[in-house]
Design an enzyme around this catalytic site. Structure first.
Site, short mmCIF file in Angstrom:
data_model
loop_
_atom_site.label_atom_id
_atom_site.label_comp_id
_atom_site.label_asym_id
_atom_site.label_seq_id
_atom_site.Cartn_x
_atom_site.Cartn_y
_atom_site.Cartn_z
N GLU A 1 33.84 98.07 -56.53
CA GLU A 1 34.54 96.75 -56.75
C GLU A 1 34.09 95.96 -58.09
OE1 GLU A 1 32.93 97.60 -53.81
OE2 GLU A 1 34.54 97.44 -52.45
N ASP B 1 35.59 89.21 -48.91
CA ASP B 1 34.11 89.22 -48.68
C ASP B 1 33.23 90.18 -49.90
OD1 ASP B 1 33.41 88.50 -45.49
OD2 ASP B 1 35.33 89.40 -46.14
N PHE B 2 33.93 91.34 -50.25
CA PHE B 2 33.87 92.16 -51.28
C PHE B 2 33.65 91.51 -52.64
CE2 PHE B 2 35.63 95.59 -48.38
CZ PHE B 2 34.63 95.30 -47.49
N PHE C 1 38.64 93.31 -49.04
CA PHE C 1 38.28 92.05 -48.30
C PHE C 1 37.49 91.31 -49.27
CE2 PHE C 1 38.82 95.12 -45.16
CZ PHE C 1 39.32 94.62 -43.89
N GLU D 1 41.47 99.91 -54.17
CA GLU D 1 40.94 100.91 -53.44
C GLU D 1 42.16 101.30 -52.34
OE1 GLU D 1 37.54 99.11 -51.79
OE2 GLU D 1 36.42 99.12 -53.82
N HIS E 1 33.39 91.04 -43.15
CA HIS E 1 35.22 91.12 -43.54
C HIS E 1 35.82 89.87 -43.16
CE1 HIS E 1 33.26 95.08 -43.43
NE2 HIS E 1 34.45 95.56 -44.10
#
Lengths: 336, 328
Positions: free
Chosen positions: B60, B85-86, B83, B29, B129
């Site tokens: 994702e 986290d994703f 990030f 992205e 994040h």
């Protein structure tokens, strides 16, 4: 639903689709081979010879045989967990399939995968998937790679009605439509995701109309009519191969066996199953067409049926004579 | 040797690999004109074009799924997850698909892909994040897990990751992007599974990764003036893990402190303790093994709280003194 287009006589359709007598015979034999494989799988399970689970595709054979006939043998296949028929159609070695089903070292995946994970990378069969919808986004990468490598194969991504409610379904359709990737999406709608009727989990039907939101042409067809599958998939494959981007085909079909070995069919009636078996069976319909139009004599088709039985019986012999993997190899193949 | 930043080192590895091998491409992205959320791919769109710097919708799971499909066809995709986290969004594609395929298909499929992901707290980005989720990925057989701490390692390990035939999770601490270090010009790779002794010492072993390597080094250099001689081991790759380097070091020092930013419960510090306590190093231990980790909390927004959630230099110093004195 696009079905048996304009009631055109069978022979005219067969001629228009350039189906030779040999091809019709071969397809009939493949339909029977798939059915026999599934019946044998069920029997082996009943005999206590199957360690894991299985998802049988009896009733859905015309989708597998039709797709295969209407595409190229070297096109890429991404398959779902109910995928035996698609492998058999793609000329898989049935001995190796049966060996994998029984978990043997001689199997396609050396007994590490089982029924849900049969793959044959040497024939561009990229494998079945145990996660509903899990394989759908792989088609994006296959499509991108085919474009980057400037090759003319297409990717056939097959999934069930249940998978169409996964997020990756929508993500993938969006990117495929956006980038005009060479992907044939086939939703094999057998009416139930495990026990859940498709009507109870879909805001709008047919599923195929969702493709419209992603600028992808779509068709909703009778998946139990072999010639309809061949015709629709054939023209879709031509369209895709010419660089026009993806096409979405939803093939309406039905599975006779339960979802898996734990299924007691509590969510549907015996009548419903029997009605499909007796009036819409894909093999019976094709057979009747062949006989009524005197393409073959009954005894010629019996030869195909007997050959199918023999193929499956000898596959069982091969698989049962094969060895289990050596326990000492359990940690092999974690890393390449 | 020229000094460049950690972000430049990563870009340099990507750039050189894409020049070397046309199978390598980047997918993710905002990696084009924007250059990625942390600027790592800045300028690459102009050089390589949008067929090899593939910008995607915010999807994702399918970014990783696409990388898996391309890898199966012999490409060498490098996916960027904005990030770390994703990664939780794409965990099916990483954990059930990429990680399993080689095994599940009896060794017949290879999935050579890299997933780059910025980790860590310190930017005020709060709970979604700022995580360090390397333990989660270490638990999935089939994945390799890399946490470079310097520009030199970022470049050398990323090149190795792109050459590797397996899915590699490449975890970049976001506070390191602007840090500078010497990076040799030209082609070099750093092998996986080889730890680096960042500081040799005789009194106590610290095993730390990513940004914690730098914090531990700063403390160790200060304490050296007091005669406390700390050895710092940077495993560099958590999978595969250089257990021998750790066992050797602990056998020498007799004391072990593990420092990571990831949360404590079931964090990889426990894994290191298990490795040491079941090895010959156990006989050399003359103090309890200790771990200093992120607290078991989501990373908070407030600066004071955020700082309190993960190990700081003063925490490391306190731990070292406690272990050396034998007072806990």
């Amino acid at each position: 639903m696009e079905t048996e287009k304009n009631q055109e006589p069978f022979l005219n359709r067969a001629e228009r689709l350039k189906l030779s007598k040999d091809e019709l015979r071969e397809m009939y034999k493949t339909l029977c081979t798939i059915r026999q494989f599934e019946l044998m799988a069920d029997k082996l399970y009943a005999l206590g010879k199957v360690h894991g689970t299985m998802h049988l595709s009896a009733g859905q054979e015309a989708v597998a045989v039709g797709i295969r006939h209407a595409t190229r043998l070297d096109d890429y296949l991404i398959n779902h967990h109910r995928g035996h028929g698609h492998f058999i159609s793609k000329n898989a070695d049935i001995n190796l399939m049966m060996a994998e089903f029984l978990g043997k070292e001689a199997g396609y995946c050396k007994g590490r995968g089982g029924s849900m994970h049969i793959a044959d990378f040497s024939s561009n069969n990229l494998g079945a998937n145990g996660i509903v919808g899990g394989g759908i986004p792989h088609s994006l990468g296959v499509g991108l790679a085919l474009q980057m490598q400037k090759r003319d194969q297409i990717c056939i991504a097959i999934f069930g009605d249940g998978a169409s409610n996964e997020g990756v379904f929508h993500e993938t359709l969006n990117m495929a439509g956006l980038w005009k990737l060479p992907i044939l999406f086939v939703c094999e709608n057998n009416k139930y995701g495990m026990s859940m009727a498709v009507e109870r989990v879909s805001a709008k039907l047919p599923i195929a109309q969702r493709a419209e939101a992603y600028d992808i042409p779509w068709h909703y067809i009778d998946g139990n009519d072999l010639l309809t599958v061949i015709e629709t998939v054939g023209s879709a494959a031509d369209y895709i191969r010419s660089g026009n981007g993806p096409v979405f085909v939803e093939a309406q079909t039905y599975r006779y066996f339960g979802h898996s070995k734990s299924d007691r069919n509590l969510y549907r009636s015996k009548d419903e199953i029997e009605t499909w078996r007796l009036t819409k069976d894909p093999i019976l319909r094709f057979k009747n067409n062949l006989l009524e139009n005197e393409v073959f004599k009954a005894e010629e088709l019996v030869v195909c049926e007997e050959e199918a039985v023999k193929i499956i019986e000898s596959a069982v012999e091969f698989a049962e004579a094969s060895a289990d993997p050596d326990a000492a190899t359990v940690t092999e193949y974690v890393y390449a | 040797m020229p000094e460049i930043t950690y972000a430049e080192a990563i870009r340099s590895a990507l750039w050189e690999e894409m020049k070397r091998d046309e199978r390598v491409f980047i997918i993710g992205e905002d990696i084009g004109r924007y250059g990625g959320a942390f600027g790592v791919t800045t300028g690459m769109l102009d050089e390589f074009g949008d067929k090899r710097i593939i910008e995607t919708p915010i999807s994702e799971p399918s970014i990783i799924g696409a990388a898996v499909g391309a890898a199966l066809l012999g490409m060498r995709p490098v996916a960027e997850i904005m990030f770390m986290d994703f990664v939780l969004l794409s965990l099916d594609q990483i954990g059930n698909q990429a990680a399993k395929m080689h095994y599940m298909f009896g060794g017949k499929a290879t999935v050579p892909l890299v997933v780059r992901m910025p980790s860590g707290s310190g930017t005020g980005a709060a709970a979604q994040h700022s995580q360090s989720l390397e333990t989660l990925l270490m638990h999935l057989p089939g994945l390799k897990v890399v946490t470079p701490s310097t520009p030199y390692e970022a470049k050398g390990l990323l090149r190795t990751a792109i050459h590797d035939l397996n899915p590699v999770c490449f975890i970049e601490h976001k506070l390191l992007y602007k840090t500078k270090g010497e990076v040799p010009e030209g082609d070099y790779q750093i092998p996986f599974g080889v730890a680096d002794i960042k500081r040799a010492g005789k009194d106590l072993t610290i095993v730390a990764n990513g940004i914690m390597v730098h914090k531990a080094l700063a403390v160790a250099n200060r304490l050296a003036d007091e005669g406390i001689d700390v050895e710092i081991i940077d495993p560099r790759t958590l999978v595969p893990l250089d257990t021998e380097a750790i066992i050797n070091s602990v056998s020498k020092t007799g004391k072990l402190l593990i420092v990571h930013e990831a949360c404590e419960t079931a964090g990889w510090a426990g894994e290191i303790m298990a490795v040491v306590s079941s090895s010959r190093a156990f006989d050399y231990l003359d103090a309890p093994m200790r771990r200093l980790t992120g607290k078991n909390v989501p990373i908070p927004y407030n600066r004071v709280l955020e700082r309190a959630a993960v190990p700081q230099e003063e925490d490391i110093e306190r731990e070292i003194r406690a272990i050396v004195k034998g007072v806990y």
